[in-house]
Design a protein around this motif. Structure first.
Motif, short mmCIF file in Angstrom:
data_model
loop_
_atom_site.label_atom_id
_atom_site.label_comp_id
_atom_site.label_asym_id
_atom_site.label_seq_id
_atom_site.Cartn_x
_atom_site.Cartn_y
_atom_site.Cartn_z
N HIS A 24 36.26 37.15 48.06
CA HIS A 24 35.87 36.38 49.24
C HIS A 24 34.40 35.97 49.21
O HIS A 24 34.05 34.87 49.64
CB HIS A 24 36.16 37.18 50.51
N ASP A 25 33.54 36.84 48.67
CA ASP A 25 32.10 36.55 48.69
C ASP A 25 31.68 35.57 47.60
O ASP A 25 30.91 34.64 47.85
CB ASP A 25 31.30 37.85 48.55
N ARG A 87 44.81 40.80 52.87
CA ARG A 87 43.36 40.57 52.92
C ARG A 87 42.91 39.44 52.00
O ARG A 87 41.72 39.25 51.80
CB ARG A 87 42.61 41.87 52.58
N GLY A 89 43.17 36.34 52.57
CA GLY A 89 43.06 35.11 53.35
C GLY A 89 44.44 34.49 53.56
O GLY A 89 45.37 35.16 53.98
N TRP A 168 39.70 33.15 41.65
CA TRP A 168 40.61 32.18 42.27
C TRP A 168 40.96 31.11 41.26
O TRP A 168 40.10 30.60 40.52
CB TRP A 168 39.96 31.52 43.48
#
Length: 208
Positions: A24-25, A87, A89, A168
Motif C-alpha cells: 500500500h505504501d 487488506r 484494498g 502490483w
C-alpha cells in the motif's frame, strides 16, 4: 505448538505487518531467506535439472514440473498472499497462475521495460522467487528495476538466492530486467483478483 501452526502464524504476521503495508505504501516489497537454505537448494536443483533436460528455453518461460520442493514454494506463496485477506484494498484473491520458470543464459539477455497487466486481465500481484547463489550485480547484472508510477525514483532489486519479491501487476509498476552476464533463474506466480479475472474471461469468451 505444532511446527505447522507456528509457520502459519509466522506467515500471517509477515503478511499483515510487512507485505500489506509495503504494497500500500510503495507498491512492492521483498522477503529474504524465505524458504531457507535447504528447501531453497532443493528448488534450485530441480530448476537446474529442468534446464539440463531441455524443459527450459533460454530467456523464455516454462511451466512447473513435478517436485515436492516446488509444491512447497507455491504453497507458502499462496498462503502468504491469502493471509493478506481483505487488506489488499479492492482486490479479492482466491486463485493464482501456475508457477513459471525463467532462465536468462548470461549472454547479456534482459527483458525490456513493460507492465505485466496493462489491460485488466485479472493479475493483481506479481510474485517472483529468485534462485541465484553468490550473485553480484556489479559483475552479473540482472537487476529487476521497477519504475513506480508517479515517483521520482526507481527501485533496483537484485535477484539473489531465496529472495521473494511482490509488486502490483498493473500500470503502477513498469519494470525491466537488466542484461544478465551469468545464468539467472527466477520463478514467477501471478495472483488474480476474482472480479477482474471473471470479467476478463467473459470478454475473451465474447470475442471468441
Amino acid at each position: 505448538m505444532p511446527l505447522g501452526h507456528i509457520m502459519r502464524l509466522d506467515l500471517e504476521r509477515i503478511a499483515l505487518e510487512y507485505v500489506v503495508p509495503c504494497l500500500h505504501d510503495i507498491g512492492f516489497c521483498y522477503l529474504d531467506n524465505f524458504l531457507g537454505e535447504v528447501v531453497g537448494d532443493c528448488v534450485l536443483e530441480r530448476v537446474k535439472r529442468m534446464h539440463r533436460d531441455g524443459e527450459l528455453a533460454d530467456g523464455q518461460l516454462a511451466g512447473p514440473s513435478r517436485g515436492g520442493a516446488k509444491r512447497h514454494l507455491r504453497g507458502d506463496q499462496i498462503r502468504l498472499v491469502m493471509y493478506c485477506g481483505s487488506r489488499l484494498g479492492k482486490y479479492y484473491v482466491k486463485e493464482r497462475s501456475k508457477a513459471m520458470v525463467a532462465c536468462y543464459p548470461g549472454n547479456g539477455t534482459g527483458y525490456v521495460r513493460h507492465v505485466d497487466n496493462p489491460n485488466g486481465d485479472g493479475r493483481c500481484i506479481t510474485c517472483i522467487y529468485y534462485l541465484n547463489k553468490n550473485w553480484d550485480s556489479k559483475l552479473h547484472g540482472g537487476i529487476l528495476r521497477i519504475f513506480p508510477e508517479g515517483k521520482s525514483y526507481v527501485a533496483d532489486v537484485e535477484p539473489i538466492f531465496d529472495r521473494l519479491l511482490f509488486f502490483w501487476s498493473d500500470r503502477r509498476n513498469p519494470h525491466e530486467v537488466q542484461p544478465s552476464y551469468a545464468t539467472r533463474y527466477a520463478m514467477t506466480v501471478w495472483y488474480f483478483d476474482a472480479e477482474e479475472r471473471a470479467e476478463a474471461k467473459k470478454k475473451f469468451r465474447n470475442l471468441t
